[in-house]
Design an enzyme around this catalytic site. Structure first.
Site, PDB file in Angstrom:
ATOM      1  N   GLY A 248       0.827  -1.216   0.000  1.00  0.00           N
ATOM      2  CA  GLY A 248       0.000   0.000   0.000  1.00  0.00           C
ATOM      3  C   GLY A 248       0.860   1.265   0.000  1.00  0.00           C
ATOM      4  O   GLY A 248       0.537   2.251  -0.684  1.00  0.00           O
ATOM      5  N   ASP A 249       1.951   1.252   0.745  1.00  0.00           N
ATOM      6  CA  ASP A 249       2.845   2.420   0.797  1.00  0.00           C
ATOM      7  C   ASP A 249       3.501   2.642  -0.573  1.00  0.00           C
ATOM      8  O   ASP A 249       3.666   3.780  -1.028  1.00  0.00           O
ATOM      9  CB  ASP A 249       3.952   2.208   1.843  1.00  0.00           C
ATOM     10  CG  ASP A 249       3.379   1.760   3.177  1.00  0.00           C
ATOM     11  OD1 ASP A 249       2.252   2.190   3.494  1.00  0.00           O
ATOM     12  OD2 ASP A 249       4.037   0.980   3.874  1.00  0.00           O
TER      13      ASP A 249
HETATM   14  N1  LIG Z   1      -1.444 -10.464  -4.224  1.00  0.00           N
HETATM   15  C1  LIG Z   1      -1.172  -9.396  -4.976  1.00  0.00           C
HETATM   16  N2  LIG Z   1      -1.003  -9.538  -6.321  1.00  0.00           N
HETATM   17  C2  LIG Z   1      -0.759  -8.487  -7.121  1.00  0.00           C
HETATM   18  N3  LIG Z   1      -0.679  -7.226  -6.651  1.00  0.00           N
HETATM   19  C3  LIG Z   1      -0.836  -7.007  -5.329  1.00  0.00           C
HETATM   20  C4  LIG Z   1      -1.086  -8.092  -4.412  1.00  0.00           C
HETATM   21  N4  LIG Z   1      -1.191  -7.560  -3.163  1.00  0.00           N
HETATM   22  C5  LIG Z   1      -1.022  -6.229  -3.297  1.00  0.00           C
HETATM   23  N5  LIG Z   1      -0.833  -5.889  -4.595  1.00  0.00           N
HETATM   24  C6  LIG Z   1      -0.672  -4.542  -5.164  1.00  0.00           C
HETATM   25  O1  LIG Z   1      -0.459  -3.584  -4.161  1.00  0.00           O
HETATM   26  C7  LIG Z   1      -1.579  -2.673  -4.074  1.00  0.00           C
HETATM   27  C8  LIG Z   1      -1.859  -2.370  -2.630  1.00  0.00           C
HETATM   28  O2  LIG Z   1      -2.124  -3.586  -1.951  1.00  0.00           O
HETATM   29  P1  LIG Z   1      -3.141  -3.747  -0.737  1.00  0.00           P
HETATM   30  O3  LIG Z   1      -4.527  -3.565  -1.202  1.00  0.00           O
HETATM   31  O4  LIG Z   1      -2.790  -5.045  -0.096  1.00  0.00           O
HETATM   32  O5  LIG Z   1      -2.750  -2.487   0.156  1.00  0.00           O
HETATM   33  P2  LIG Z   1      -2.589  -2.382   1.716  1.00  0.00           P
HETATM   34  O6  LIG Z   1      -3.584  -3.271   2.393  1.00  0.00           O
HETATM   35  O7  LIG Z   1      -2.568  -0.959   2.055  1.00  0.00           O
HETATM   36  O8  LIG Z   1      -1.128  -2.991   1.835  1.00  0.00           O
HETATM   37  P3  LIG Z   1      -0.173  -3.158   3.091  1.00  0.00           P
HETATM   38  O9  LIG Z   1      -0.940  -2.717   4.321  1.00  0.00           O
HETATM   39  O10 LIG Z   1       0.160  -4.632   3.063  1.00  0.00           O
HETATM   40  O11 LIG Z   1       0.982  -2.297   2.758  1.00  0.00           O
HETATM   41  C9  LIG Z   1      -2.717  -3.375  -4.805  1.00  0.00           C
HETATM   42  O12 LIG Z   1      -3.641  -2.456  -5.327  1.00  0.00           O
HETATM   43  C10 LIG Z   1      -1.952  -4.140  -5.891  1.00  0.00           C
HETATM   44  O13 LIG Z   1      -1.572  -3.279  -6.945  1.00  0.00           O
HETATM   45  O1  LIG Z   2       1.517   0.281  12.987  1.00  0.00           O
HETATM   46  P1  LIG Z   2       1.321   1.112  11.724  1.00  0.00           P
HETATM   47  O2  LIG Z   2       2.059   2.412  11.808  1.00  0.00           O
HETATM   48  O3  LIG Z   2      -0.103   1.253  11.326  1.00  0.00           O
HETATM   49  O4  LIG Z   2       1.948   0.276  10.516  1.00  0.00           O
HETATM   50  C1  LIG Z   2       3.320   0.007  10.521  1.00  0.00           C
HETATM   51  C2  LIG Z   2       3.655  -0.998   9.438  1.00  0.00           C
HETATM   52  O5  LIG Z   2       2.947  -2.241   9.602  1.00  0.00           O
HETATM   53  O6  LIG Z   2       3.287  -0.447   8.193  1.00  0.00           O
HETATM   54  C3  LIG Z   2       4.258  -0.710   7.193  1.00  0.00           C
HETATM   55  C4  LIG Z   2       3.630  -1.373   6.026  1.00  0.00           C
HETATM   56  O7  LIG Z   2       2.619  -0.589   5.493  1.00  0.00           O
HETATM   57  C5  LIG Z   2       5.334  -1.533   7.870  1.00  0.00           C
HETATM   58  O8  LIG Z   2       6.603  -1.179   7.405  1.00  0.00           O
HETATM   59  C6  LIG Z   2       5.158  -1.265   9.334  1.00  0.00           C
HETATM   60  O9  LIG Z   2       5.595  -2.301  10.176  1.00  0.00           O
END
Ligand SMILES: Nc1ncnc2c1ncn2[C@@H]1O[C@H](COP(=O)(O)OP(=O)(O)OP(=O)(O)O)[C@@H](O)[C@H]1O
Ligand SMILES: O=P(O)(O)OC[C@@]1(O)O[C@H](CO)[C@@H](O)[C@@H]1O
Length: 303
Positions: A248-249
């Site tokens: 997501g980041d």
């Molecule tokens: N299994 C996957 N296959 C392909 N692309 C993925 C996958 N998981 C994540 N992505 C890519 O990353 C983007 C962000 O993922 P996600 O929706 O999991 O965000 P998030 O929940 O904020 O992520 P995180 O909290 O793990 O950083 C998705 O829109 C997609 O482009």
């Molecule tokens: O505890 P928070 O601040 O909500 O999330 C922190 C965290 O889970 O977010 C990043 C992935 O998005 C990781 O690098 C880190 O450990």
């Protein structure tokens, strides 16, 4: 200039075990320590995309020095405020599934909090400030409100990636972008979301509440981009997921970085999805080469 603000950085301790035995002795198959915290992740991916940015926030203790050194080696410009308590260590346990155990974060004293706000005096109109992640409990739930006020006073735009009431309270201040995933969107409105149509309905509510652009990420299902002009869907490319922490980041980095370079919303959306997926398919965060490789595989269609 783009600034990322990480109030609660972490060392992400990624631990892989073959079979998790609760209550038993488990041996690690593989482990990896990475600098973490959402804003720091955004800065690292912006750097890959060669977008100038500066990482700020709080770091402390031996864990804070580890992160500072890592960022220095990657030539990431930073200006962290050093606090007396240690930066947290977050555990990312891989056991077929991904289980995360995040720390609450260090104690931040009032004087340290004030000193960080003073650092924000460098902001100018045209800057973009990315506020990402949790707030250490000792800072108080309203610390994002204070940062948003500083942004508004300077004429800088802001992006906010957090959850719950901090996100809700930020919306009337017109963030340039918010990026909940579909679970966070449902939680925000206290509903369950089953369909794309429902995501669009609730995503539009974030626009109505003040956000300029809304990205709703859906992991392997790609993402929806909701703006005044229309609603767009992008697929996510297929691949083997290695570590979705930071996907997501990376998406925020891809979007904001490309938007700041080109002003083109669709290219920014494409870059966001490519960056998120490149991270999901990597052990560490995405690198530039992989993002470029995935970019042509992202198809965007109006919904
Ligand atoms: N299994 C996957 N296959 C392909 N692309 C993925 C996958 N998981 C994540 N992505 C890519 O990353 C983007 C962000 O993922 P996600 O929706 O999991 O965000 P998030 O929940 O904020 O992520 P995180 O909290 O793990 O950083 C998705 O829109 C997609 O482009
Ligand atoms: O505890 P928070 O601040 O909500 O999330 C922190 C965290 O889970 O977010 C990043 C992935 O998005 C990781 O690098 C880190 O450990």
């Amino acid at each position: 200039m783009i600034y990322t603000v990480t109030l609660n950085p972490s060392i992400d301790y990624i631990v892989e075990v073959e079979d998790l035995r609760l209550g038993g002795l488990n041996r690690m198959k593989r482990d990896l320590k990475l600098p973490g915290g959402k804003g720091i992740n955004v800065s690292r991916v912006l750097n890959q995309l060669e977008v100038q940015n500066k990482a700020i926030g709080f770091l402390g203790g031996f864990t804070g020095r580890y992160i500072e050194e890592w960022l220095r080696k990657e030539s990431i410009s930073s200006d962290f405020l050093f606090v007396s308590d240690d930066t947290r260590i977050n555990i990312k346990l891989k056991h077929g599934d991904e289980t995360e155990i995040n720390g609450a974060g260090p104690v931040i004293r009032d004087t340290e909090a004030e000193a960080l706000l003073q650092k924000m005096a460098v902001l100018n109109a045209g800057d973009v400030v990315i506020l990402s992640g949790s707030v250490p409990p000792s800072l108080g739930a309203d610390f994002y409100d204070k940062l948003i006020s500083v942004c508004k006073e300077s004429g800088a735009e802001f992006v906010i990636d957090t959850t719950g009431s901090a996100l809700k309270k930020a919306l009337p201040h017109q963030p340039l972008l918010v990026k909940p995933n579909h679970h966070e969107l449902a939680e925000l409105f206290g509903v369950t979301i089953q369909t794309k149509e429902e995501i669009i309905t609730y995503g539009r509510k974030l626009l109505e509440a003040g956000a300029k652009h809304v990205l709703v990420s859906m992991a392997g299902e790609g993402a929806l981009f909701i703006t005044e002009q229309g609603v767009y869907h992008a697929n996510a490319p297929k691949g083997t997921v290695k570590n979705s922490v930071g996907a997501g980041d990376s998406m925020i980095a891809g979007f904001v970085g490309t938007f700041s370079l080109t002003g083109d919303l669709m290219e920014a959306f494409r870059s966001g999805v490519a960056s998120g997926s490149a991270t999901a398919f990597s052990d560490d965060l995405a690198d530039r080469e992989f993002i470029e490789q995935l970019r042509p595989l992202i198809n965007i269609s109006e919904v």
